[in-house]
Motif scaffolding. Structure first.
Motif, short mmCIF file in Angstrom:
data_model
loop_
_atom_site.label_atom_id
_atom_site.label_comp_id
_atom_site.label_asym_id
_atom_site.label_seq_id
_atom_site.Cartn_x
_atom_site.Cartn_y
_atom_site.Cartn_z
N VAL A 280 0.90 -1.00 0.06
CA VAL A 280 -0.05 -0.04 -0.12
C VAL A 280 1.00 1.24 -0.08
N PRO B 18 -8.01 -5.57 -0.73
CA PRO B 18 -8.76 -4.33 -0.44
C PRO B 18 -9.52 -4.41 1.00
N ASN C 293 -7.40 -4.18 3.87
CA ASN C 293 -6.70 -2.82 4.26
C ASN C 293 -7.79 -1.97 4.85
N LEU C 294 -8.85 -2.15 4.32
CA LEU C 294 -10.02 -1.23 4.94
C LEU C 294 -10.20 -1.43 6.40
N LEU D 50 -5.33 2.92 1.38
CA LEU D 50 -5.97 2.63 0.00
C LEU D 50 -4.65 1.98 -1.19
N TYR D 51 -4.90 0.96 -1.73
CA TYR D 51 -3.83 0.43 -2.92
C TYR D 51 -4.11 1.39 -3.84
N ASP D 52 -2.79 1.81 -4.48
CA ASP D 52 -2.78 2.61 -5.82
C ASP D 52 -2.53 1.67 -6.86
N VAL E 208 -12.30 0.93 -3.72
CA VAL E 208 -11.12 1.56 -3.41
C VAL E 208 -10.28 2.19 -4.66
N LEU F 212 -11.83 5.45 -4.63
CA LEU F 212 -11.52 6.27 -3.54
C LEU F 212 -10.25 6.89 -3.61
N ARG F 213 -9.17 6.29 -4.57
CA ARG F 213 -7.89 6.69 -5.05
C ARG F 213 -8.23 7.88 -6.17
#
Length: 432
Positions: free
Chosen positions: A271, A292, A295-296, A302-304, A339, A342-343
């Motif tokens: 991440v 994901p 991570n949440l 948030l993974y890019d 996600v 969100l990115r």
């Protein structure tokens, strides 16, 4: 032709990543035919065209309303954490100390390990996962129990016992003991049936430099094994790794100096990455398991995906049970789409399905065997039911657009959407 099975249903699979190859990489037959022979795909295509060549003695099973896809690939999951999904805690490091390590100590009990292994494998199949890269506990016998459970079903599964010479009480080992157990597991289980082994240092802070160096030597000695570990999951973890290895360029460089970054290396999370790390991963051919829901759940970040794609690094999807909140790769794919938004980017559901199937196979370097319906591929596949629940049935009634259908499956679906799972051409799970 008695060993040939034919299935008529809607079909979807991929020849390539649609991001790079365009929409034609997604092969969709609204009325398709899949032929399976001796555990492998014999043919796949449009029903009207392909059925004309079908021998008269081959029965066709018609699956109206079902969507057949290659089996899902879970690129990162912990079998000892099956019974702790959703356990409340703080972020990653607190969660490890208060929840994970106490749970994993129980796997010193072989009976408990065997019971959990059977439940774990059944849960994978119930969710349509036919291949998984799995973390075991530090206990050799527990990892053997997992291999036994998967081998009994002829399932394609890669696993490794965790290496932890800096583990807490009850979960630590010496470098020598970790090496001996790992070498024995490679000897006894790697390449048995459809099994594979992954050298598994848990993460940079759970092993001394001596053990990480030893893991690199083991990896170099066995060119058929994988390497899996965690990377740049949480900001606090990244800071501690930087303090422990002040001379390293970044987190990835810690692993790189011990020979752990290569084409069969899969790093979970990634991440909080530097551009240098991503460039190095692309050059080495290493891959990332994007997790994901985990991570949440742990607030890790948030993974890019767009940035990782730009660097040319392969990405698969991982449920990361038990920080992950579902065994379902379908719902994991839906979370990955959210996600990405969100990115500030986008992941459309068609490409999300690619990541769950052929993309996951590429992450593991197994795309020559699994992940698609190309002739000769292993016949691991699933039948999805868009009408599995009353809401799903109402939402998908009359939907003909593939992206719309997949979005509904990923956002509303879970194990209930998996009507049937096949392993090497044989039914391994049937919801009905």
């Amino acid at each position: 032709m008695s060993n040939v099975r034919a299935y008529r249903a809607a079909l979807v699979h991929f020849s390539d990543d649609p991001r790079a190859a365009g929409p034609e990489a997604c092969i969709h037959h609204p009325d398709g035919l899949l032929l399976v022979e001796d555990g492998h795909v014999a043919a796949c295509g449009d029903w009207r065209t392909l059925s004309a060549t079908l021998p008269a003695d081959v029965p066709v099973e018609h699956l109206p309303g079902r969507l057949l896809t290659p089996g899902f690939v879970d690129a990162h999951v912990h079998f000892p954490q099956t019974d702790m999904i959703g356990a409340p805690s703080g972020q990653l490091l607190d969660w490890l100390e208060t929840r994970t390590f106490p749970t994993e100590r129980a796997f010193a009990d072989l009976a408990h390990a065997r019971d959990t292994a059977k439940a774990f494998v059944a849960e994978l199949l119930r969710n349509g996962t036919t291949t998984a890269l799995v973390f075991g506990s530090v206990h050799r016998a527990a990892t053997e129990a997992l291999f036994e459970a998967a081998d009994g079903l002829d399932m394609r599964l890669i696993a490794g016992k965790s290496l932890m010479d800096l583990g807490p009480e009850g979960l630590n080992e010496t470098v020598e003991a970790g090496r001996a157990d790992t070498e024995a597991l490679i000897r006894d289980w790697s390449r048995r049936g459809r099994l594979g082994y992954a050298v598994t240092p848990r993460y940079a802070l759970s092993s001394t430099p001596a053990q990480l160096e030893d893991a690199g030597r083991i990896l170099a000695r066995h060119d058929h094994v994988w390497m899996q570990t965690h990377l740049a999951e949480n900001p606090g973890e990244v800071r501690l790794v930087g303090q422990a290895y002040p001379d390293a360029c970044d987190y990835l460089d810690v692993y790189d100096r011990f020979g752990l970054v290569g084409p069969r290396s899969v790093f979970a999370h990634a991440v909080h990455m530097t551009d240098r790390s991503l460039h190095r991963m692309a050059k080495a051919g290493a891959a990332i398991a994007h997790c994901p829901t985990s991570n949440l759940f742990l607030g890790s970040g948030l993974y890019d995906l767009a940035r990782v794609d730009a660097h040319g690094v392969r990405t698969g999807l991982g449920t990361d049970i038990g920080a992950g909140t579902s065994f379902s790769i379908l719902s994991t794919a839906g979370c990955a789409c959210q996600v990405a938004k969100l990115r500030g980017g986008a992941l459309d559901p068609v490409r999300a399905l690619y990541l769950a199937t052929l993309g996951g196979a590429r992450t593991l370097g197994l795309n020559d065997r699994i992940g698609s319906f190309r002739p000769g591929a292993e016949a691991d596949f699933v039948a999805l039911d868009p009408g599995a629940t009353p809401l799903m049935a109402r939402r998908t009634a009359g939907v003909s657009d593939l992206a719309d259908l997949l979005s509904a499956l990923m956002i509303l679906g879970d194990d209930r959407a998996v009507a049937r799972t096949w392993i090497a051409g044989r039914v391994a799970h049937d919801r009905g």
